[in-house]
Design an enzyme around this catalytic site. Structure first.
Site, PDB file in Angstrom:
ATOM      1  N   ASP A 278     -14.281  -6.488  -2.858  1.00  0.00           N
ATOM      2  CA  ASP A 278     -12.979  -6.090  -1.307  1.00  0.00           C
ATOM      3  C   ASP A 278     -13.720  -5.560  -0.646  1.00  0.00           C
ATOM      4  O   ASP A 278     -14.191  -3.452  -1.041  1.00  0.00           O
ATOM      5  CB  ASP A 278     -12.087  -5.951  -1.880  1.00  0.00           C
TER       6      ASP A 278
ATOM      7  N   ARG B 119      -6.106   6.442   1.733  1.00  0.00           N
ATOM      8  CA  ARG B 119      -6.266   6.050   3.163  1.00  0.00           C
ATOM      9  C   ARG B 119      -4.615   5.387   3.841  1.00  0.00           C
ATOM     10  O   ARG B 119      -4.342   5.313   4.762  1.00  0.00           O
ATOM     11  CB  ARG B 119      -5.977   3.714   2.168  1.00  0.00           C
TER      12      ARG B 119
ATOM     13  N   GLU C  81      -4.359 -15.713  -5.258  1.00  0.00           N
ATOM     14  CA  GLU C  81      -5.459 -13.467  -6.090  1.00  0.00           C
ATOM     15  C   GLU C  81      -3.883 -13.517  -6.348  1.00  0.00           C
ATOM     16  O   GLU C  81      -2.355 -13.952  -5.927  1.00  0.00           O
ATOM     17  CB  GLU C  81      -5.193 -13.358  -4.683  1.00  0.00           C
TER      18      GLU C  81
ATOM     19  N   HIS D 162       0.983  -1.158   0.586  1.00  0.00           N
ATOM     20  CA  HIS D 162      -0.023  -0.383  -0.237  1.00  0.00           C
ATOM     21  C   HIS D 162       0.677   1.327  -0.063  1.00  0.00           C
ATOM     22  O   HIS D 162       0.101   2.459  -0.478  1.00  0.00           O
ATOM     23  CB  HIS D 162      -1.007   0.084   1.144  1.00  0.00           C
TER      24      HIS D 162
ATOM     25  N   HIS E 255      -4.494 -14.682   0.858  1.00  0.00           N
ATOM     26  CA  HIS E 255      -4.181 -13.327   0.317  1.00  0.00           C
ATOM     27  C   HIS E 255      -2.798 -12.720  -0.080  1.00  0.00           C
ATOM     28  O   HIS E 255      -2.016 -13.339   0.021  1.00  0.00           O
ATOM     29  CB  HIS E 255      -4.484 -12.435   1.310  1.00  0.00           C
TER      30      HIS E 255
ATOM     31  N   GLU F 106      -8.113 -12.464   6.073  1.00  0.00           N
ATOM     32  CA  GLU F 106      -6.609 -11.353   5.747  1.00  0.00           C
ATOM     33  C   GLU F 106      -5.913 -11.085   6.519  1.00  0.00           C
ATOM     34  O   GLU F 106      -4.270 -10.819   6.673  1.00  0.00           O
ATOM     35  CB  GLU F 106      -6.094 -10.319   4.265  1.00  0.00           C
TER      36      GLU F 106
ATOM     37  N   ASP G   4      -2.605 -14.889   4.906  1.00  0.00           N
ATOM     38  CA  ASP G   4      -1.859 -13.349   3.979  1.00  0.00           C
ATOM     39  C   ASP G   4      -1.032 -14.809   5.121  1.00  0.00           C
ATOM     40  O   ASP G   4      -0.032 -14.254   6.213  1.00  0.00           O
ATOM     41  CB  ASP G   4      -2.039 -12.417   5.219  1.00  0.00           C
TER      42      ASP G   4
ATOM     43  N   GLU H  57     -15.699 -10.207   0.054  1.00  0.00           N
ATOM     44  CA  GLU H  57     -14.840 -10.435   0.974  1.00  0.00           C
ATOM     45  C   GLU H  57     -14.679  -8.947   2.219  1.00  0.00           C
ATOM     46  O   GLU H  57     -15.464  -8.049   2.029  1.00  0.00           O
ATOM     47  CB  GLU H  57     -13.839 -10.384  -0.009  1.00  0.00           C
TER      48      GLU H  57
END
Ligand SMILES: C[C@H](O)[C@H](O)[C@@H](O)[C@@H](O)C(=O)O
Ligand SMILES: [Mg+2]
Length: 393
Positions: A215, A49, A339, A23, A319, A269, A292, A241
């Site tokens: 998601d 975010r 994914e 991210h 994840h 996740e 994850d 999700e």
């Protein structure tokens, strides 16, 4: 002879800009463009975010070196606080241990940090150390990690793509597309309508058979998630999700009961350890779990989580997490697809998920991937990524 080898040292480095903290991207990236989050009730934190700190940690790189100089490494989302935990606390359980003592090291790291760990950052750190140990063992034995945990059960892994453009993902050969939900309860009926309209338009683009998922990144409440799931079902929603915060096991269990069985409820996740996933499974929270491997406790713990799920006929679709989940999923019958996170800013090209940090990081071609048989996880650190070691011990 690997059983005689011991671990000479463990080192913790930090690095910013993409990598495991995916991210942590520049401007104009789909992954930071008005995506619904639990912070969206505060308008000032709604657009980005990063504004509330999703990328505050950065990447932690953990290196483990055997007494013959062979080095394994792995990465996670943990940055400087993670480096502190490695060097000031968990290193004592790793250094001097046999390279094969992966289970014992895991138990000592988890047990010794229970008073401040259990999930979240500490489990991210334990995951990175655990994955680095598996990488080291693979390199010492000259085997890919998937061969150390039972071998491949299929020739290649197929992928769905996560990003803003499922229409492009379909053309690239992925089996489905997962879109981030951009509006939560704080944006009222207009927000829900906008999500449904965007999903309906995408369904028109991709046709009736391509999987489409939503998601929600922990951002909804039970009532809103129920209404959204029912509305998107009209447009062929495959799964909804992470609709609720990860600790709301009761909410997930109720959401599963409220939605029709053809809409799958998924989460995991941001869950960690066999105990967290046992709770999800035994409370009937979801149809499919998404741990994850860089956050749930590493490969050693994910193997336990997977066995729990398999005993109940539940799929494990990890994840993201690049090679660290590919080497796992290819060996599990109950992980038939994976994914792939589209990390190109417009989700219009396939680029390595942990770019630019890893060299030789494989990516799906036409939506599928043969896991390379290079020793360990088969990746190298990019020497152009400048690492810092803030807490050398
Ligand atoms: C796309 C989602 O909002 C997250 O950014 C993503 O990391 C995660 O939820 C996923 O399932 O890929
Ligand atoms: Mg997700």
């Amino acid at each position: 002879m690997t059983t005689a080898s011991t671990i000479r040292s463990v080192r913790a480095f930090t690095v910013r800009g993409g990598g495991a903290d995916y991210h942590d991207q520049g401007d104009d990236h789909w992954i930071d463009d008005h995506i619904a989050t639990p912070m969206a009730k505060y308008p000032e934190y709604r657009q980005s975010r990063q504004s509330f700190g999703i990328n505050v940690l950065g990447t932690l790189v953990v290196e483990v070196e055997a007494d013959d100089g062979t080095t394994g490494f792995a990465v996670t989302t943990a940055g400087e606080p993670g480096a502190y935990i490695v060097e000031r606390h968990l290193a004592r359980f790793v250094e001097g241990a046999p390279v094969t003592a992966i289970e014992r090291i895991w138990d000592q790291m988890y047990s010794a940090s229970l008073f401040y760990g259990r999930k979240g950052l500490v489990l991210n750190v334990i995951s990175a150390i655990d994955l680095a140990l598996w990488d080291l063992l693979g390199k010492l034995r000259q085997e890919p990690v998937y061969a150390l945990i039972g071998g491949a059960v299929r020739d290649e892994q197929v992928f769905y793509a996560t990003g803003s453009r499922p229409d492009l993902a379909r053309k690239m050969g992925f089996i489905g597309g997962k879109m981030p939900v951009r509006h939560g309860p704080a944006e009222g009926a207009e927000g829900l309508t906008a999500t449904v309209e965007r999903f309906a338009a995408m369904r028109e683009e991709v046709g009736p058979d391509f999987w489409l998922m939503a998601d929600c990144w922990m951002s909804l409440d039970l009532d809103y998630a129920t209404r959204l799931g029912l509305a998107l079902r009209e447009h062929g929603l495959r799964w909804i999700e992470e609709a609720l915060p990860p600790d709301d096991y009761w909410g997930y269990s109720e959401l599963r009961k409220r939605l029709p069985p053809d809409v799958l409820v998924t989460t995991g996740e941001h869950e960690a350890t066999r105990w967290g996933f046992r709770l999800l499974l035994e409370m009937g929270c979801c149809d499919l779990i998404q741990p994850d491997v860089n956050w749930c406790g590493g490969l050693t713990e994910l193997l336990k989580i997977s066995a729990l799920a398999d005993s109940r006929g539940v799929l494990v679709v990890p994840h993201g997490s690049s090679v660290y989940s590919y080497h796992f999923a290819i060996t599990r019958h109950n992980s038939p697809f994976s994914e792939f996170l589209m990390m190109h800013p417009q989700a219009s090209e396939v680029v390595p998920m942990f770019s630019p940090l890893l060299l030789d990081e494989p990516v799906p071609v036409n939506g599928r991937l043969r896991v390379p048989d290079t020793p360990g996880f088969g990746v190298r650190l990019n020497p152009e990524c400048v690492l810092a070691r803030p807490y050398e011990h």
